[in-house]
Design a protein around this motif. Structure first.
Motif, PDB file in Angstrom:
ATOM      1  N   PHE A  14       0.837  -1.204   0.000  1.00  0.00           N
ATOM      2  CA  PHE A  14       0.000   0.000   0.000  1.00  0.00           C
ATOM      3  C   PHE A  14       0.872   1.254   0.000  1.00  0.00           C
ATOM      4  O   PHE A  14       2.022   1.236   0.443  1.00  0.00           O
ATOM      5  CB  PHE A  14      -0.891  -0.018   1.246  1.00  0.00           C
ATOM      6  N   MET A  15       0.265   2.354  -0.447  1.00  0.00           N
ATOM      7  CA  MET A  15       0.927   3.667  -0.354  1.00  0.00           C
ATOM      8  C   MET A  15       1.382   3.905   1.086  1.00  0.00           C
ATOM      9  O   MET A  15       0.659   3.577   2.026  1.00  0.00           O
ATOM     10  CB  MET A  15      -0.075   4.771  -0.741  1.00  0.00           C
ATOM     11  N   GLY A  16       2.572   4.448   1.239  1.00  0.00           N
ATOM     12  CA  GLY A  16       3.049   4.778   2.582  1.00  0.00           C
ATOM     13  C   GLY A  16       3.588   3.597   3.373  1.00  0.00           C
ATOM     14  O   GLY A  16       3.805   3.705   4.582  1.00  0.00           O
ATOM     15  N   TYR A  60      -5.606   4.557 -17.881  1.00  0.00           N
ATOM     16  CA  TYR A  60      -4.422   4.853 -18.702  1.00  0.00           C
ATOM     17  C   TYR A  60      -3.157   4.642 -17.880  1.00  0.00           C
ATOM     18  O   TYR A  60      -2.184   4.021 -18.337  1.00  0.00           O
ATOM     19  CB  TYR A  60      -4.524   6.301 -19.190  1.00  0.00           C
ATOM     20  N   PHE A  61      -3.176   5.145 -16.635  1.00  0.00           N
ATOM     21  CA  PHE A  61      -2.011   4.981 -15.750  1.00  0.00           C
ATOM     22  C   PHE A  61      -1.719   3.490 -15.505  1.00  0.00           C
ATOM     23  O   PHE A  61      -0.568   3.058 -15.521  1.00  0.00           O
ATOM     24  CB  PHE A  61      -2.274   5.714 -14.423  1.00  0.00           C
ATOM     25  N   ARG A  62      -2.783   2.715 -15.299  1.00  0.00           N
ATOM     26  CA  ARG A  62      -2.593   1.273 -15.035  1.00  0.00           C
ATOM     27  C   ARG A  62      -1.965   0.570 -16.240  1.00  0.00           C
ATOM     28  O   ARG A  62      -1.170  -0.359 -16.085  1.00  0.00           O
ATOM     29  CB  ARG A  62      -3.931   0.616 -14.672  1.00  0.00           C
ATOM     30  N   CYS A  82       7.457  -0.529  -6.671  1.00  0.00           N
ATOM     31  CA  CYS A  82       6.215  -0.518  -7.455  1.00  0.00           C
ATOM     32  C   CYS A  82       5.218   0.468  -6.860  1.00  0.00           C
ATOM     33  O   CYS A  82       5.171   0.659  -5.645  1.00  0.00           O
ATOM     34  CB  CYS A  82       5.574  -1.904  -7.435  1.00  0.00           C
ATOM     35  N   GLY A  83       4.381   1.056  -7.709  1.00  0.00           N
ATOM     36  CA  GLY A  83       3.254   1.828  -7.201  1.00  0.00           C
ATOM     37  C   GLY A  83       2.316   0.898  -6.432  1.00  0.00           C
ATOM     38  O   GLY A  83       2.284  -0.318  -6.685  1.00  0.00           O
ATOM     39  N   GLY A  84       1.559   1.471  -5.517  1.00  0.00           N
ATOM     40  CA  GLY A  84       0.709   0.667  -4.632  1.00  0.00           C
ATOM     41  C   GLY A  84      -0.365  -0.149  -5.332  1.00  0.00           C
ATOM     42  O   GLY A  84      -0.887  -1.105  -4.769  1.00  0.00           O
ATOM     43  N   GLY A  85      -0.692   0.205  -6.580  1.00  0.00           N
ATOM     44  CA  GLY A  85      -1.748  -0.524  -7.278  1.00  0.00           C
ATOM     45  C   GLY A  85      -1.235  -1.648  -8.164  1.00  0.00           C
ATOM     46  O   GLY A  85      -2.029  -2.423  -8.709  1.00  0.00           O
ATOM     47  N   VAL A  86       0.081  -1.764  -8.290  1.00  0.00           N
ATOM     48  CA  VAL A  86       0.654  -2.710  -9.265  1.00  0.00           C
ATOM     49  C   VAL A  86       0.228  -4.157  -8.994  1.00  0.00           C
ATOM     50  O   VAL A  86      -0.109  -4.895  -9.920  1.00  0.00           O
ATOM     51  CB  VAL A  86       2.203  -2.579  -9.287  1.00  0.00           C
ATOM     52  N   ASN A 120       0.424  16.044  -1.906  1.00  0.00           N
ATOM     53  CA  ASN A 120      -0.801  15.777  -2.671  1.00  0.00           C
ATOM     54  C   ASN A 120      -0.474  14.970  -3.915  1.00  0.00           C
ATOM     55  O   ASN A 120      -1.115  15.105  -4.951  1.00  0.00           O
ATOM     56  CB  ASN A 120      -1.465  17.101  -3.078  1.00  0.00           C
ATOM     57  N   ASP A 121       0.526  14.103  -3.792  1.00  0.00           N
ATOM     58  CA  ASP A 121       0.995  13.384  -4.979  1.00  0.00           C
ATOM     59  C   ASP A 121       0.299  12.036  -5.159  1.00  0.00           C
ATOM     60  O   ASP A 121       0.655  11.274  -6.049  1.00  0.00           O
ATOM     61  CB  ASP A 121       2.521  13.202  -4.888  1.00  0.00           C
ATOM     62  N   ARG A 122      -0.687  11.715  -4.298  1.00  0.00           N
ATOM     63  CA  ARG A 122      -1.387  10.427  -4.435  1.00  0.00           C
ATOM     64  C   ARG A 122      -2.885  10.676  -4.650  1.00  0.00           C
ATOM     65  O   ARG A 122      -3.651  10.824  -3.701  1.00  0.00           O
ATOM     66  CB  ARG A 122      -1.162   9.589  -3.175  1.00  0.00           C
ATOM     67  N   PRO A 123      -3.288  10.698  -5.931  1.00  0.00           N
ATOM     68  CA  PRO A 123      -4.676  11.064  -6.249  1.00  0.00           C
ATOM     69  C   PRO A 123      -5.717  10.214  -5.519  1.00  0.00           C
ATOM     70  O   PRO A 123      -6.771  10.714  -5.147  1.00  0.00           O
ATOM     71  CB  PRO A 123      -4.774  10.863  -7.763  1.00  0.00           C
ATOM     72  N   LEU A 124      -5.433   8.918  -5.306  1.00  0.00           N
ATOM     73  CA  LEU A 124      -6.444   8.059  -4.683  1.00  0.00           C
ATOM     74  C   LEU A 124      -6.685   8.403  -3.218  1.00  0.00           C
ATOM     75  O   LEU A 124      -7.682   7.988  -2.639  1.00  0.00           O
ATOM     76  CB  LEU A 124      -6.034   6.578  -4.799  1.00  0.00           C
ATOM     77  N   LEU A 125      -5.762   9.159  -2.623  1.00  0.00           N
ATOM     78  CA  LEU A 125      -5.922   9.485  -1.199  1.00  0.00           C
ATOM     79  C   LEU A 125      -6.491  10.886  -0.971  1.00  0.00           C
ATOM     80  O   LEU A 125      -6.772  11.253   0.169  1.00  0.00           O
ATOM     81  CB  LEU A 125      -4.581   9.343  -0.463  1.00  0.00           C
TER      82      LEU A 125
END
Ligand code: S3P
Length: 177
Positions: A14-16, A60-62, A82-86, A120-125
């Protein structure tokens, strides 16, 4: 030159949860080259991650994440942050397992909140920087993180230096099996 005699290490979670920090520490202690997925994607697109989300959408990001993972096929001995969604996409998990070990970093929602509060670099949060919302998204994702992981390293109250040793040792012991 990396000293490592193992394939790549993919840091997932997860992020963080400390993926970027532990990656930097693996580089410092073991000289492993670092591939920071979000940073590479932002450089390639000439946009920040929030700009990519707002301009092109999450889908698109995915796709960019999957393309980047596929392009890493010829790397070895690298740490890939990896990004948290990978790990949410099965095809990404297949790619990671084919090219290395997956190390899941975990943390409590409280710890995560403390680490992601600023910036503010994590749009999902955006609008979700509270323990309840982080917990909900984390619980939703956890089964896939666990299924994707070759091993797990809890990061609460741990220094990045110690975590890097734990990740490295576990990867080495897997490669010796
Ligand atoms: C995301 C995590 C972010 C980044 C994007 C989406 C996610 O990376 O890829 O904002 O879906 O969990 P970090 O985990 O490095 O913050």
């Amino acid at each position: 030159m990396s000293k490592i005699k193992i394939p790549n290490i993919f840091l997932i979670g997860f992020m963080g949860c400390g993926k970027s920090t532990v990656a930097r520490e693996l580089n410092r202690q073991y000289n492993m080259p670092v591939i920071e997925m979000d940073q590479l994607i932002a450089e390639q697109e000439g946009m920040t991650i929030p700009e990519i989300f707002s301009t092109h959408g999450e889908g698109y990001f995915r796709e960019l994440e999957t393309k980047l993972l596929a392009s890493l096929a010829d790397q070895s001995g690298c740490v890939i942050s990896c990004g948290g969604g990978v790990a949410m996409r099965e095809e990404n998990v297949v790619l990671m397992k084919r090219h290395g070990y997956t190390a899941l970093l975990t943390a409590s929602p409280e710890t995560i909140l403390g680490r992601v509060e600023r910036g503010n670099d994590r749009p999902l949060l955006n609008g979700h920087k509270n323990v309840a919302d982080i917990s909900a998204l984390l619980n939703q994702r956890l089964p896939k993180y666990i299924a994707a992981a070759d091993f797990t390293v809890p990061t609460d109250n741990m220094s990045a230096a110690v975590l890097a040793v734990q990740v490295y040792e576990k990867a080495v012991s897997l490669s010796n099996q």
